[in-house]
Write a protein that holds these residues in place. Structure first.
Motif, PDB file in Angstrom:
ATOM      1  N   PHE A  36      -3.714  28.749  27.805  1.00  0.00           N
ATOM      2  CA  PHE A  36      -2.636  28.567  26.859  1.00  0.00           C
ATOM      3  C   PHE A  36      -2.258  27.238  26.544  1.00  0.00           C
ATOM      4  CE2 PHE A  36       2.111  28.206  26.283  1.00  0.00           C
ATOM      5  CZ  PHE A  36       2.028  29.174  25.356  1.00  0.00           C
ATOM      6  N   LEU A  37      -2.303  26.309  27.585  1.00  0.00           N
ATOM      7  CA  LEU A  37      -1.951  24.702  27.465  1.00  0.00           C
ATOM      8  C   LEU A  37      -3.125  24.200  26.652  1.00  0.00           C
ATOM      9  CD1 LEU A  37      -1.241  23.428  30.863  1.00  0.00           C
ATOM     10  CD2 LEU A  37       0.384  23.621  28.862  1.00  0.00           C
ATOM     11  N   ARG A  38      -4.527  24.715  26.851  1.00  0.00           N
ATOM     12  CA  ARG A  38      -5.459  23.866  25.949  1.00  0.00           C
ATOM     13  C   ARG A  38      -5.533  24.313  24.711  1.00  0.00           C
ATOM     14  NH1 ARG A  38     -11.135  24.290  29.098  1.00  0.00           N
ATOM     15  NH2 ARG A  38     -10.463  22.642  30.711  1.00  0.00           N
ATOM     16  N   TYR A  39      -5.141  25.708  24.331  1.00  0.00           N
ATOM     17  CA  TYR A  39      -5.268  26.228  22.877  1.00  0.00           C
ATOM     18  C   TYR A  39      -4.151  26.264  22.127  1.00  0.00           C
ATOM     19  CZ  TYR A  39     -10.161  26.821  24.364  1.00  0.00           C
ATOM     20  OH  TYR A  39     -11.337  26.707  25.099  1.00  0.00           O
ATOM     21  N   VAL A  40      -3.204  26.258  22.843  1.00  0.00           N
ATOM     22  CA  VAL A  40      -1.843  26.534  22.107  1.00  0.00           C
ATOM     23  C   VAL A  40      -1.170  25.182  21.791  1.00  0.00           C
ATOM     24  CG1 VAL A  40       0.545  27.253  22.120  1.00  0.00           C
ATOM     25  CG2 VAL A  40      -1.313  28.882  22.730  1.00  0.00           C
ATOM     26  N   PHE A  41      -1.324  24.176  22.930  1.00  0.00           N
ATOM     27  CA  PHE A  41      -0.578  22.994  22.646  1.00  0.00           C
ATOM     28  C   PHE A  41      -1.686  21.805  22.691  1.00  0.00           C
ATOM     29  CE2 PHE A  41       2.843  25.361  25.285  1.00  0.00           C
ATOM     30  CZ  PHE A  41       3.736  25.295  24.232  1.00  0.00           C
ATOM     31  N   ARG A  42      -2.859  22.254  22.998  1.00  0.00           N
ATOM     32  CA  ARG A  42      -4.030  21.172  22.769  1.00  0.00           C
ATOM     33  C   ARG A  42      -3.723  19.989  23.959  1.00  0.00           C
ATOM     34  NH1 ARG A  42      -7.200  24.034  20.041  1.00  0.00           N
ATOM     35  NH2 ARG A  42      -6.862  24.250  17.917  1.00  0.00           N
ATOM     36  N   ALA A  43      -2.989  20.477  25.119  1.00  0.00           N
ATOM     37  CA  ALA A  43      -2.873  19.676  26.185  1.00  0.00           C
ATOM     38  C   ALA A  43      -3.899  19.470  27.124  1.00  0.00           C
ATOM     39  CB  ALA A  43      -1.427  20.139  26.825  1.00  0.00           C
ATOM     40  N   PRO A  44      -4.214  18.375  27.783  1.00  0.00           N
ATOM     41  CA  PRO A  44      -5.178  18.579  28.697  1.00  0.00           C
ATOM     42  C   PRO A  44      -4.904  19.041  29.891  1.00  0.00           C
ATOM     43  CG  PRO A  44      -4.004  16.404  28.756  1.00  0.00           C
ATOM     44  CD  PRO A  44      -3.520  17.196  27.773  1.00  0.00           C
ATOM     45  N   THR A  45      -5.838  19.665  30.593  1.00  0.00           N
ATOM     46  CA  THR A  45      -5.651  20.396  32.073  1.00  0.00           C
ATOM     47  C   THR A  45      -6.280  19.397  33.088  1.00  0.00           C
ATOM     48  OG1 THR A  45      -7.415  21.627  31.734  1.00  0.00           O
ATOM     49  CG2 THR A  45      -5.556  22.590  31.002  1.00  0.00           C
ATOM     50  N   ILE A  46      -5.483  18.812  33.996  1.00  0.00           N
ATOM     51  CA  ILE A  46      -6.119  18.161  35.223  1.00  0.00           C
ATOM     52  C   ILE A  46      -6.410  18.763  36.394  1.00  0.00           C
ATOM     53  CG2 ILE A  46      -5.441  15.880  36.609  1.00  0.00           C
ATOM     54  CD1 ILE A  46      -3.549  15.133  33.931  1.00  0.00           C
ATOM     55  N   TRP A  47      -5.316  19.396  36.912  1.00  0.00           N
ATOM     56  CA  TRP A  47      -5.562  20.070  38.187  1.00  0.00           C
ATOM     57  C   TRP A  47      -6.259  21.616  38.176  1.00  0.00           C
ATOM     58  CZ3 TRP A  47      -2.526  24.079  39.128  1.00  0.00           C
ATOM     59  CH2 TRP A  47      -1.481  24.221  38.289  1.00  0.00           C
ATOM     60  N   GLN A  48      -5.999  22.048  37.146  1.00  0.00           N
ATOM     61  CA  GLN A  48      -6.155  23.592  36.963  1.00  0.00           C
ATOM     62  C   GLN A  48      -7.628  24.137  37.381  1.00  0.00           C
ATOM     63  OE1 GLN A  48      -4.502  21.827  34.763  1.00  0.00           O
ATOM     64  NE2 GLN A  48      -2.754  22.951  34.238  1.00  0.00           N
ATOM     65  N   THR A  49      -8.524  23.571  37.015  1.00  0.00           N
ATOM     66  CA  THR A  49     -10.169  23.925  37.274  1.00  0.00           C
ATOM     67  C   THR A  49     -10.332  23.630  38.727  1.00  0.00           C
ATOM     68  OG1 THR A  49     -10.760  22.965  35.037  1.00  0.00           O
ATOM     69  CG2 THR A  49     -12.391  23.553  36.815  1.00  0.00           C
ATOM     70  N   ASP A  50      -9.842  22.316  39.295  1.00  0.00           N
ATOM     71  CA  ASP A  50     -10.002  22.401  40.824  1.00  0.00           C
ATOM     72  C   ASP A  50      -9.362  23.553  41.299  1.00  0.00           C
ATOM     73  OD1 ASP A  50     -11.655  20.079  40.680  1.00  0.00           O
ATOM     74  OD2 ASP A  50      -9.953  18.772  41.005  1.00  0.00           O
ATOM     75  N   PHE A  51      -7.966  23.755  41.068  1.00  0.00           N
ATOM     76  CA  PHE A  51      -7.257  24.748  41.754  1.00  0.00           C
ATOM     77  C   PHE A  51      -8.131  25.980  41.683  1.00  0.00           C
ATOM     78  CE2 PHE A  51      -4.230  28.480  41.864  1.00  0.00           C
ATOM     79  CZ  PHE A  51      -3.560  28.070  43.068  1.00  0.00           C
TER      80      PHE A  51
END
Length: 168
Positions: A36-51
């Motif tokens: 949702f963050l990546r494709y709707v807001f074009r916001a970077p994800t920082i901790w999500q992949t690690d989590f």
């Protein structure tokens, strides 16, 4: 006393299985949030992949004692089924001893790795730089619980309770 031990170990395995399920649900929700963050807001994800990686890995290991308890693992038991009861029981005991040996060795190895990460303050090499001992903690815990479940399995097999529970 033995039945109390068996019930306690089974309860710990059930709790670990429940935690494993919750971790998988959390990983799924974080993946949805990340998309949702990546494709709707074009916001970077920082901790999500690690989590997601660490929680899914922890879920896999924490679920292992419950899988052993419920015999939920995939097994090829053609030879075991073909054997008469005596050799079948001996084969089960040998298998449980081998599993216990593996689980104890992995408990020691993962506890050593966890300790080194904690003492040396290791961090992940990602942007989030997560303190590594936190995602490593489930490893020694899960292998210790798996060791306990193997001990319970051995007690059941040696006492005849395994067969009394309806297992071949």
């Amino acid at each position: 006393m033995v039945s109390l031990f068996l019930r306690a170990v089974d309860l710990l395995s059930k709790v670990a299985g429940l935690i494993a399920g919750l971790l998988l649900v959390a990983a799924m929700l974080v993946i949805c949030e990340m998309i949702f963050l990546r494709y709707v807001f074009r916001a970077p994800t920082i901790w999500q992949t690690d989590f997601v990686v660490f929680s899914a890995t922890a879920a896999m290991f924490l679920g292992a004692p419950y899988v052993l308890k419920t015999r939920g693992h995939v097994g090829v038991d053609v030879i075991e089924i073909a054997l008469p009861p005596g050799p079948r029981r001996a084969l089960g005991i040998v298998g449980a001893l081998l599993g216990l040996t593996f689980a104890v060795l992995m408990t020691i190895a993962s506890a050593t790795f966890f300790h080194e990460a904690y003492v040396n303050e290791w961090r992940t090499s990602t942007v989030a730089a997560i303190t590594l001992w936190i995602p490593l903690l489930p490893l020694p815990v899960s292998f210790a619980l798996l060791s306990l479940q193997y001990v319970a399995e051995l007690v059941r097999r040696l006492s005849g309770a395994y067969e009394a529970e309806g297992h071949a």
